[in-house]
Design a protein around this motif. Sequence first.
Motif, PDB file in Angstrom:
ATOM      1  N   GLU A 163       0.803  -1.181   0.062  1.00 58.11           N
ATOM      2  CA  GLU A 163       0.018   0.184  -0.006  1.00 58.11           C
ATOM      3  C   GLU A 163       0.864   1.147  -0.017  1.00 58.11           C
ATOM      4  O   GLU A 163       0.556   2.196  -0.711  1.00 58.11           O
ATOM      5  N   ILE A 167       2.458   4.994  -3.201  1.00 60.31           N
ATOM      6  CA  ILE A 167       2.582   6.672  -3.095  1.00 60.31           C
ATOM      7  C   ILE A 167       3.557   7.107  -4.239  1.00 60.31           C
ATOM      8  O   ILE A 167       4.529   6.712  -4.143  1.00 60.31           O
ATOM      9  N   GLN A 292       4.334  16.822   0.153  1.00 62.37           N
ATOM     10  CA  GLN A 292       3.340  16.041  -0.534  1.00 62.37           C
ATOM     11  C   GLN A 292       3.635  14.638   0.024  1.00 62.37           C
ATOM     12  O   GLN A 292       2.434  13.851  -0.008  1.00 62.37           O
ATOM     13  N   ASP A 295       2.461  13.705   3.396  1.00 62.47           N
ATOM     14  CA  ASP A 295       1.024  13.996   3.607  1.00 62.47           C
ATOM     15  C   ASP A 295       0.386  12.529   2.836  1.00 62.47           C
ATOM     16  O   ASP A 295      -0.715  12.192   3.452  1.00 62.47           O
ATOM     17  N   ASP A 296       0.736  12.069   1.761  1.00 59.13           N
ATOM     18  CA  ASP A 296       0.169  10.928   1.136  1.00 59.13           C
ATOM     19  C   ASP A 296       0.452   9.826   2.283  1.00 59.13           C
ATOM     20  O   ASP A 296      -0.285   8.910   2.204  1.00 59.13           O
ATOM     21  N   HIS A 298       0.572   9.986   5.396  1.00 67.28           N
ATOM     22  CA  HIS A 298      -0.422   9.921   6.693  1.00 67.28           C
ATOM     23  C   HIS A 298      -1.988   9.400   6.159  1.00 67.28           C
ATOM     24  O   HIS A 298      -2.367   8.824   6.769  1.00 67.28           O
ATOM     25  N   ARG A 299      -2.261  10.016   5.000  1.00 66.06           N
ATOM     26  CA  ARG A 299      -3.569   9.326   4.433  1.00 66.06           C
ATOM     27  C   ARG A 299      -3.453   7.717   4.255  1.00 66.06           C
ATOM     28  O   ARG A 299      -4.536   7.152   4.563  1.00 66.06           O
ATOM     29  N   THR A 300      -2.544   7.305   3.789  1.00 64.01           N
ATOM     30  CA  THR A 300      -2.268   5.824   3.861  1.00 64.01           C
ATOM     31  C   THR A 300      -2.509   4.990   4.841  1.00 64.01           C
ATOM     32  O   THR A 300      -2.939   4.150   5.090  1.00 64.01           O
ATOM     33  N   LYS A 302      -3.999   6.205   7.567  1.00 64.13           N
ATOM     34  CA  LYS A 302      -5.341   6.129   8.124  1.00 64.13           C
ATOM     35  C   LYS A 302      -6.350   5.081   7.149  1.00 64.13           C
ATOM     36  O   LYS A 302      -6.977   4.361   7.855  1.00 64.13           O
ATOM     37  N   ARG A 303      -5.929   5.022   5.923  1.00 62.42           N
ATOM     38  CA  ARG A 303      -6.630   3.850   5.033  1.00 62.42           C
ATOM     39  C   ARG A 303      -6.212   2.494   5.522  1.00 62.42           C
ATOM     40  O   ARG A 303      -7.284   1.566   5.566  1.00 62.42           O
ATOM     41  N   ASP A 319       8.840  12.160  11.946  1.00 53.38           N
ATOM     42  CA  ASP A 319       8.481  12.686  10.511  1.00 53.38           C
ATOM     43  C   ASP A 319       9.135  13.833  10.506  1.00 53.38           C
ATOM     44  O   ASP A 319       9.071  14.964  11.093  1.00 53.38           O
TER      45      ASP A 319
END
Length: 689
Positions: A163, A167, A292, A295-296, A298-300, A302-303, A319
């Motif tokens: 996953e 990115i 960027q 941030d991607d 962080h979103r991954t 959460k998913r 980080d």
Amino acid sequence: MFLADISIKRPVLMTMVIFAFVVIGVFSLLRLGIDLMPRIDFPFISVITYYPGAGPEEIETLINKPMEEEISSVGGVKNLYSTAQEGVSIIFIELQLGQDVDIRSIDIKDKIDLIRYQLPEDMQDPIVQKFEAGSRPIMNLSVTGPLGLHELYRLVDKTIKPELGKIPGLANIEVVGEKEREIEIELSAQRLRSFGISPLQVVRALAAENLTLPAGRIERGWKEYTLRMAGEYSDVASIAATRIMTPSGPVTLDRIARVRDTFAEQREMARLNRRPSIGLDLIKRTDANTVQVADDVHRTIKRLGSLLPPGVEVEIAQDYSDFIKNAVDDVRSNILLGILFTSVVLFLFLHNWRGTVIAALAMPISVIATFTLLSVAGFTLNMMSLTGLAISVGILVVNAIVVLENIERLRTSGLDMKTSASRGTGEIALAVSAATLTNIVVFTPMAFMSGIIGPIFRQFGLTIAFATIFSLLVSFTLTPMMASRKLKKGIYFIVGLTMFAGVWSYISPVAAGIMLGVILVLICFEKLKWTEKFGAFWDRRYAELTNDYRRALRWGLDHRLSVILAATLLFAFGLFLFRFVGSELFPSYDERLLSINVEMPAGTRIEETNKVLARIERELSEFPEVRTVYTTLGKSETAGMGGGRGVQYGQIAVDLRDREAGGFPPTSEVVKNLRRRLVDIPAAKIIVS
């Protein structure tokens, strides 16, 4: 002047041109990458070769010496440094300044390929890589949970890593602390002798049985079938049933050995806050946007929460993008503050809103338009380019003020607004152009500096030059256009609302509230005619200051020897103080991050290194300012550039809490306190930075 006349006669046309520059600048800003510093190609290359099982003497004789002799013949090589460790060869190459690191890396790899036949066959292929400041991980993740390490590693390998690999901009994901499955075959020396079998026969038999080979094809009618012989082992029982030929007949493997399904010896470990975990070091591409990519990630993460078993968490140990975002935001807020304070100073001298708004608009428009050239030049938003913008704020407003002042002078002499705008701009155009070109001539040569310093200051110098060019364009178009007409109240409202939104977003809501309060007070002063009274008072005091300066200037002209002597003494005193000024490549800054590198003597067992790391972790747990402690053993972050890799190496990455959050001491003070606590650890080389 042509530009000024076009702007005055065709205001709609020039407004659209300026608006086009602003729109393109905004889109360019959204496309610009964000990083701490510009990309720098350091003149260093490393060659790393792994040769499992070989000692330092064999590494030095069989690998280091042949490679050094061949690499030294490459043009541009200044110095060679080599290290021979157990199982690994590290050759560090320093190039002469001005050499193309990419070309030299290819040359070195070609030279090594020429002598590959002279090197041991069972060693791994050499890894040639150049040193890059952005090659360190931008983020360290830690996977923890109630499962065993082997199950966590399976989750990382099958779910989490794929996953994260999706990115864009992520170049590599290094896993630390993995516990891999291994089939262990323990041979019995007594039974081998009784059957007359050597260990080499067992190895050959296993290799011959564990094969999948193509077996041609079968044609049947109008169809064609591809055949293969599937011979790979599917379970432990099939391995145990492998037959080894002996003089007295075949013997199965389970009669001479014990076959177990177990795990490989763990030579790497990872912990987060003293809890065993699987670590993930995320490394971005050199040209990728650090913020960027973070941030991607962080979103991954959460998913991934919905894809993992209950209790398993992917935590962020460190980080490094947080400091970059904070540093860039600080510079952005400083640019905005510079524009605000410059506007306040303009209002003090001009005493009217119209001139202040015209000059204040020239600054942000020039800054936003500058992003267009930054994007074309391939620059990023970093400390150097943003600092260049911050410095250029003062330069940006000078051109507009000079033009505006000359226009106002002509208007007060009795000319109408359009005539004064046209004639005033034309009279001062040559002087303004000369002053602007002077700034460009001063800062542009920075783009042609060589060595390591060149890439650092290239973006700084050219950013100032780009901003200065746009400020000259704005002062010859927007300034005379607005000065030739009365400004409507809607323009004041739009400018005020835009500045309020900018302060709210980039500084703080409190600062935005203060700015709004100041504007309301000034509006009340304007309604009560207090602004005119303040302007008269300010002009009287300024005239007194001018008279005092004129008297001081006359005294200086009458006492030239004293002035020259005082200036000489100040110059000599400055030279004396210069010896006490330190020097460094980059300024020191507090990232609120600590790095602790531990090196034990060669041959140290992994358990001993782990004890030292555990002792340091216990000491760190007593510091209230410590937020997370991420420990890795057997994998050095500097392995690519001359550092070590092995069970005698360990690293602890410490993330400290913000100083403002609880009044914590600076990072330098934490480093001193920690060093005092670790002085009694024997036989360990500990570097705290």
